[in-house]
Structures are given as C-alpha cells and as structure tokens.
Scaffold this motif. Structure first.
Motif, PDB file in Angstrom:
ATOM      1  N   ALA A 137       0.770  -1.134  -0.090  1.00 60.52           N
ATOM      2  CA  ALA A 137       0.004   0.069   0.116  1.00 60.52           C
ATOM      3  C   ALA A 137       0.797   1.307  -0.111  1.00 60.52           C
ATOM      4  O   ALA A 137       0.671   2.380  -0.581  1.00 60.52           O
ATOM      5  CB  ALA A 137      -0.648   0.121   1.214  1.00 60.52           C
ATOM      6  N   LEU A 138       1.792   1.327   0.568  1.00 66.75           N
ATOM      7  CA  LEU A 138       2.885   2.378   0.716  1.00 66.75           C
ATOM      8  C   LEU A 138       3.398   2.520  -0.769  1.00 66.75           C
ATOM      9  O   LEU A 138       3.816   3.558  -1.026  1.00 66.75           O
ATOM     10  CB  LEU A 138       4.076   2.177   1.793  1.00 66.75           C
ATOM     11  CG  LEU A 138       3.293   2.095   3.125  1.00 66.75           C
ATOM     12  CD1 LEU A 138       4.558   1.847   4.192  1.00 66.75           C
ATOM     13  CD2 LEU A 138       2.541   3.210   3.425  1.00 66.75           C
ATOM     14  N   ALA A 139       3.935   1.537  -1.270  1.00 66.86           N
ATOM     15  CA  ALA A 139       4.219   1.512  -2.836  1.00 66.86           C
ATOM     16  C   ALA A 139       3.462   2.279  -3.830  1.00 66.86           C
ATOM     17  O   ALA A 139       3.542   3.021  -4.469  1.00 66.86           O
ATOM     18  CB  ALA A 139       4.569   0.307  -3.361  1.00 66.86           C
ATOM     19  N   GLU A 140       2.186   1.737  -3.652  1.00 69.62           N
ATOM     20  CA  GLU A 140       1.070   2.322  -4.382  1.00 69.62           C
ATOM     21  C   GLU A 140       0.846   4.006  -4.201  1.00 69.62           C
ATOM     22  O   GLU A 140       0.482   4.865  -4.975  1.00 69.62           O
ATOM     23  CB  GLU A 140      -0.477   1.808  -4.107  1.00 69.62           C
ATOM     24  CG  GLU A 140      -0.630   0.496  -4.583  1.00 69.62           C
ATOM     25  CD  GLU A 140      -0.531   0.197  -6.052  1.00 69.62           C
ATOM     26  OE1 GLU A 140      -1.134   1.365  -6.644  1.00 69.62           O
ATOM     27  OE2 GLU A 140       0.076  -0.514  -6.563  1.00 69.62           O
ATOM     28  N   LEU A 141       1.209   4.335  -2.973  1.00 69.57           N
ATOM     29  CA  LEU A 141       1.307   5.955  -2.508  1.00 69.57           C
ATOM     30  C   LEU A 141       2.047   6.678  -3.558  1.00 69.57           C
ATOM     31  O   LEU A 141       1.856   7.831  -3.765  1.00 69.57           O
ATOM     32  CB  LEU A 141       1.718   6.228  -1.284  1.00 69.57           C
ATOM     33  CG  LEU A 141       1.402   7.612  -0.411  1.00 69.57           C
ATOM     34  CD1 LEU A 141       0.049   7.993  -0.739  1.00 69.57           C
ATOM     35  CD2 LEU A 141       1.892   7.406   0.923  1.00 69.57           C
ATOM     36  N   ALA A 142       3.243   5.937  -4.243  1.00 71.71           N
ATOM     37  CA  ALA A 142       4.084   6.784  -4.868  1.00 71.71           C
ATOM     38  C   ALA A 142       3.455   6.680  -6.338  1.00 71.71           C
ATOM     39  O   ALA A 142       3.739   7.837  -6.857  1.00 71.71           O
ATOM     40  CB  ALA A 142       5.578   5.833  -5.071  1.00 71.71           C
ATOM     41  N   SER A 143       2.529   5.827  -6.601  1.00 72.22           N
ATOM     42  CA  SER A 143       1.925   5.658  -7.803  1.00 72.22           C
ATOM     43  C   SER A 143       0.740   6.800  -7.785  1.00 72.22           C
ATOM     44  O   SER A 143       0.487   7.592  -8.700  1.00 72.22           O
ATOM     45  CB  SER A 143       1.295   4.545  -8.288  1.00 72.22           C
ATOM     46  OG  SER A 143       2.263   3.363  -8.258  1.00 72.22           O
ATOM     47  N   ILE A 199      -4.111  18.862 -13.622  1.00 72.42           N
ATOM     48  CA  ILE A 199      -4.457  17.713 -12.908  1.00 72.42           C
ATOM     49  C   ILE A 199      -5.939  17.436 -13.079  1.00 72.42           C
ATOM     50  O   ILE A 199      -6.840  18.546 -12.708  1.00 72.42           O
ATOM     51  CB  ILE A 199      -3.924  17.486 -11.567  1.00 72.42           C
ATOM     52  CG1 ILE A 199      -2.345  17.783 -11.508  1.00 72.42           C
ATOM     53  CG2 ILE A 199      -4.082  16.069 -11.069  1.00 72.42           C
ATOM     54  CD1 ILE A 199      -1.730  18.186 -10.210  1.00 72.42           C
ATOM     55  N   ASP A 200      -6.348  16.601 -13.383  1.00 67.00           N
ATOM     56  CA  ASP A 200      -7.821  15.946 -13.509  1.00 67.00           C
ATOM     57  C   ASP A 200      -8.331  15.270 -12.313  1.00 67.00           C
ATOM     58  O   ASP A 200      -7.622  14.829 -11.638  1.00 67.00           O
ATOM     59  CB  ASP A 200      -8.161  15.386 -14.767  1.00 67.00           C
ATOM     60  CG  ASP A 200      -7.420  13.846 -14.812  1.00 67.00           C
ATOM     61  OD1 ASP A 200      -7.150  13.584 -14.001  1.00 67.00           O
ATOM     62  OD2 ASP A 200      -7.328  13.421 -16.065  1.00 67.00           O
ATOM     63  N   LYS A 201      -9.766  15.147 -12.264  1.00 68.27           N
ATOM     64  CA  LYS A 201     -10.273  14.677 -11.335  1.00 68.27           C
ATOM     65  C   LYS A 201      -9.954  13.401 -10.903  1.00 68.27           C
ATOM     66  O   LYS A 201      -9.394  12.492  -9.877  1.00 68.27           O
ATOM     67  CB  LYS A 201     -11.776  14.682 -11.386  1.00 68.27           C
ATOM     68  CG  LYS A 201     -12.328  14.007 -10.119  1.00 68.27           C
ATOM     69  CD  LYS A 201     -13.912  14.232 -10.478  1.00 68.27           C
ATOM     70  CE  LYS A 201     -14.822  13.329  -9.321  1.00 68.27           C
ATOM     71  NZ  LYS A 201     -16.264  13.504  -9.502  1.00 68.27           N
ATOM     72  N   ALA A 236      -7.299   9.179  -7.530  1.00 65.32           N
ATOM     73  CA  ALA A 236      -6.361   8.026  -7.431  1.00 65.32           C
ATOM     74  C   ALA A 236      -5.482   8.240  -6.141  1.00 65.32           C
ATOM     75  O   ALA A 236      -5.025   7.437  -5.553  1.00 65.32           O
ATOM     76  CB  ALA A 236      -5.469   7.837  -8.691  1.00 65.32           C
ATOM     77  N   LEU A 237      -4.971   9.566  -6.310  1.00 64.84           N
ATOM     78  CA  LEU A 237      -4.080   9.890  -4.943  1.00 64.84           C
ATOM     79  C   LEU A 237      -4.966   9.602  -3.626  1.00 64.84           C
ATOM     80  O   LEU A 237      -4.392   9.337  -2.604  1.00 64.84           O
ATOM     81  CB  LEU A 237      -3.647  11.173  -5.476  1.00 64.84           C
ATOM     82  CG  LEU A 237      -2.792  11.997  -4.084  1.00 64.84           C
ATOM     83  CD1 LEU A 237      -1.762  10.827  -3.645  1.00 64.84           C
ATOM     84  CD2 LEU A 237      -2.350  13.172  -4.234  1.00 64.84           C
ATOM     85  N   VAL A 238      -6.172  10.158  -3.436  1.00 65.68           N
ATOM     86  CA  VAL A 238      -6.846  10.215  -2.308  1.00 65.68           C
ATOM     87  C   VAL A 238      -7.013   8.539  -2.071  1.00 65.68           C
ATOM     88  O   VAL A 238      -6.953   8.303  -0.859  1.00 65.68           O
ATOM     89  CB  VAL A 238      -8.258  10.873  -2.650  1.00 65.68           C
ATOM     90  CG1 VAL A 238      -9.209  10.447  -1.468  1.00 65.68           C
ATOM     91  CG2 VAL A 238      -8.077  12.209  -2.656  1.00 65.68           C
ATOM     92  N   GLU A 239      -7.311   7.648  -2.950  1.00 61.64           N
ATOM     93  CA  GLU A 239      -7.496   6.045  -2.679  1.00 61.64           C
ATOM     94  C   GLU A 239      -6.078   5.603  -2.281  1.00 61.64           C
ATOM     95  O   GLU A 239      -6.102   4.925  -1.278  1.00 61.64           O
ATOM     96  CB  GLU A 239      -7.910   5.750  -4.136  1.00 61.64           C
ATOM     97  CG  GLU A 239      -9.605   5.746  -4.279  1.00 61.64           C
ATOM     98  CD  GLU A 239     -10.148   5.473  -2.977  1.00 61.64           C
ATOM     99  OE1 GLU A 239     -10.188   4.563  -2.563  1.00 61.64           O
ATOM    100  OE2 GLU A 239     -11.314   6.211  -2.458  1.00 61.64           O
TER     101      GLU A 239
END
Length: 219
Positions: A89-95, A106-108, A113-116
């Motif tokens: 999950a922390l790796a996904e934070l970088a994505s 930047i679009d919605k 995706a960042l919020v999730e």
C-alpha cells in the motif's frame, strides 16, 4: 534523533495530530506521514516530469522489495521497515503521487487515485496498530486527503476537481479507536475547513480547540 527530523518536516496540523497518537502507534504513523510528505515534495520540486517519475519509481521499487533487500542509508526506509512488514500500500502511494506530475492541469481522476492511495496507506497503518475497521479508516483518510489537497491547490480547475471529491465525502468523520485518533484529528481539521479553498487546515483560533477535543475524546 532521526524521528525528530521527520517530525520537523511535517506541516503543523500533522505534528498536532501526532501529539494525540498513543506511543504504540506514533512511530508507524510518523512513517506514513513522512513518506507521504517526501513523495509530495518530489512532485512539487520536479520541473521535469521524467525526473520526478524516476525518483518516485525508486521509492515504489524500494517499497515493493522485502525490507532486507532495500537500499541502505535511507533513514525513512529504515523507519518504515521497523514497523511495516508489508508495504504494498505504501508503494501504491508513490503511484498516486506520480499522477500529479506534468505541466497540464491535473484532472479529477488523478486526484481521486491519490486520495485512494492515501486512504490505502492509512488502512495499512490500521493493520500495523491492530485496528481492523478498514471502512472507517478509509473514510476518515479520504476526508483528510481531499481537504489537504483543497488547502494547497492554487489552480481553479484543479480546485474544482478536488472540491467535487470533497462533496462526495461523508459530512461527519467516522469514530475511530484510540490507536487511530491522530487520523480522526486530521480528518476533523479538514472537515472544519470544508469549502474554504486555500486555507491551511490548522489555521484559525478554532483549529487547536478542534484538535484538542477530537484528540482527547475522539469526536
């Protein structure tokens, strides 16, 4: 101490929230917030998208590896390794942060995706501190993540995108156990500033009172 350096880099509302974290969960929470801040800093400082992508890819790759295989000499990686056995999950934070790179507005979808990704990082933290109410943790983390973005964006189109996400969040912060009390503080500070674009989460005389109330009694 190295943790003091990480703490000093956090915005005031996060330092305030950490004050209400139980000792047993404080270091793991600090690791999540410090990582989020480090990745956000890469995005802010990247004048060229490719360089930002390379730096974020390094973090994503390191967090995808077993702790023993990660690069040595990076204190934040070491802190994460002390408290998280699984870091997908922390790796996904970088994505999630990578989606904010680029010269165009930047679009919605990228903000969502960042919020999730931020919500996923807090859900992972819940597993570390033995708090299994994933739905409540994710809901509170989304409230904070949206409010944090709304407080920092200057582009009107980007603010409109984030405000659309803010409007999708619940009107009340879910009750969280004491181990996740700091997240409740962050979400409550974000909720307090709902509709006040560009206003820092810890601004105004009521911010401290909100943090104290939620930090002590939980709501």
């Amino acid at each position: 101490m190295q943790s003091d350096l990480f703490l000093a880099e956090l915005p005031i509302e996060q330092r305030l929230a950490l004050a209400y974290a139980p000792k047993s969960s404080r270091a793991a929470l600090l690791a999540v917030l410090a990582l989020d801040g480090r990745l956000a800093g890469i995005v802010r400082a990247s004048r060229e998208s490719l360089l930002g992508q390379l730096r974020l890819a390094w973090w994503r790759d390191q967090l995808a590896k077993p702790a023993d295989d990660r690069a040595e000499g990076e204190p934040l990686l070491a802190l994460i390794g002390e408290h998280f056995s699984g870091t997908e999950a922390l790796a996904e934070l970088a994505s999630g942060w990578e989606g904010l790179l680029g010269d165009d507005a930047i679009d919605k979808t990228a903000f969502a995706a960042l919020v999730e990704a931020r919500a996923g990082a807090f859900v992972a933290l819940g597993g570390v501190v033995d708090c299994q109410d994933d739905n409540a943790i994710a809901a509170a983390a989304r409230i904070w993540a949206c409010g944090d973005l709304a407080a920092k964006l200057g582009n009107p189109a980007e603010r409109a995108s984030v405000n659309a996400l803010v409007a999708m969040q619940p009107a009340r912060v879910p009750r969280l156990p004491k181990a996740m009390r700091s997240l409740a503080v962050l979400a409550s500070l974000a909720q307090r500033q709902r509709g006040k674009d560009g206003v820092p989460l810890a601004s105004g005389p009521g911010a401290l009172a909100t943090a104290l109330r939620v930090g002590v009694i939980g709501f």
